[in-house]
Design an enzyme around this catalytic site. Structure first.
Site, PDB file in Angstrom:
ATOM      1  N   SER A   1       0.951  -1.089   0.111  1.00 22.73           N
ATOM      2  CA  SER A   1       0.104  -0.106   0.120  1.00 22.73           C
ATOM      3  C   SER A   1       0.961   1.237   0.069  1.00 22.73           C
ATOM      4  O   SER A   1       2.066   1.227   0.411  1.00 22.73           O
ATOM      5  CB  SER A   1      -0.823  -0.035   1.121  1.00 22.73           C
TER       6      SER A   1
ATOM      7  N   TYR B   1      -2.101  -0.823  10.295  1.00 26.96           N
ATOM      8  CA  TYR B   1      -2.050  -1.036   9.005  1.00 26.96           C
ATOM      9  C   TYR B   1      -0.831  -0.635   8.503  1.00 26.96           C
ATOM     10  O   TYR B   1      -0.110  -1.225   7.409  1.00 26.96           O
ATOM     11  CB  TYR B   1      -3.405  -0.146   8.266  1.00 26.96           C
TER      12      TYR B   1
END
Length: 261
Positions: free
Chosen positions: A143, A156
């Site tokens: 990501s 995350y």
């Protein structure tokens, strides 16, 4: 790919979104694809029907890869369904947001288990056969949050930063074995997951959905445009092709300039 032959490809978290787009991309290219996700038998059957028109084989596993045992189950079921994977695409991921000082311990552990540890266990278990064959591709769907941070995403961001670090180590350790490892780092991707956020902005700002999408994406990306899941899929396929043989250990942003700032 190696001699342009069909390969067995395992794609985790491939019942929807980016993962499903990747699975279809490899299926259209003639490869054998193992689908994976937490889905019931009816959903699994419908997904396999979608792949029945492709020339390669397909299988499905609902193994829970939040544990080492679940990852081992997925490897075993993949080998039974399509053979030993020479391409591993670690796409499965979950999200939860909260300030770091309020972040629940169980959510922290769950996010690290699925977003990071599963990629390690699956890579560890599949690398010996790739090394024996002198060919393999590991692609980790990281990501932009593996490159930069955002508030309320402690677990995350930690997992995705860790995933990029894991990618680099695997690349270095296997550079002499015909194996590459790379990470793809998407920014905003056009999936159903972002629709509620777009609709919320549209209501609050009293603008149409296109304007709301631009506001959402433009808050982070200089190029205020979402990425199509198929674009991520085609990049993954390219990384398995002959022209990408010297691309390894890379973290490739597809983020509209987000991480360039």
């Amino acid at each position: 790919m190696q001699q342009n032959q069909p390969h067995a490809v395992l794609v985790t978290g491939s019942t929807s979104g980016i993962g499903l787009a990747i699975a279809h991309c490899f299926g259209r290219a003639g490869h054998h694809v193992m689908l994976h996700g937490l889905a019931d038998a009816e959903t699994a059957s419908m997904l396999l029907d979608e792949f029945s028109g492709y020339s390669g084989g397909a299988g499905f596993s609902s193994a829970d890869i939040a544990s080492e045992a679940g990852c081992a189950q997925l490897v075993e079921e993949t080998r039974e369904a399509i053979g030993n994977p020479s391409v591993l695409i670690n796409n499965a991921g979950i999200q939860f947001t909260a300030p770091a000082h309020e972040f629940p311990a169980d959510k922290w552990q769950q996010i690290l288990a699925i977003n990071l540890s599963s990629a390690f266990f699956l890579s560890r278990d599949l690398l010996p056969a790739m090394r024996a064959a002198s060919w393999g591709r590991i692609i980790n769907i990281a990501s932009v949050h593996g490159l930069v941070a955002s508030e309320h995403k402690a677990a995350y961001c930690a997992a995705k930063h860790g995933l990029i670090g894991l990618t680099k180590v695997v690349a270095l350790e296997n550079a002499d074995a015909g194996i590459t490892a790379n990470a793809i780092c998407p920014g905003w991707v056009e999936t159903p997951l972002i629709q509620p956020q777009i609709e919320k902005i549209a209501r609050e700002q009293q603008v149409d959905l296109d304007a709301a999408r631009a506001l959402l994406v433009g808050a982070k990306q200089p190029l205020a445009k979402t990425t199509n899941p198929e674009a991520i899929a085609e990049l993954a396929l390219y990384l398995c092709g002959n022209f990408a043989g010297t691309i390894t250990g890379a973290a490739l942003p597809v983020d509209g300039g987000w991480s360039a700032q």
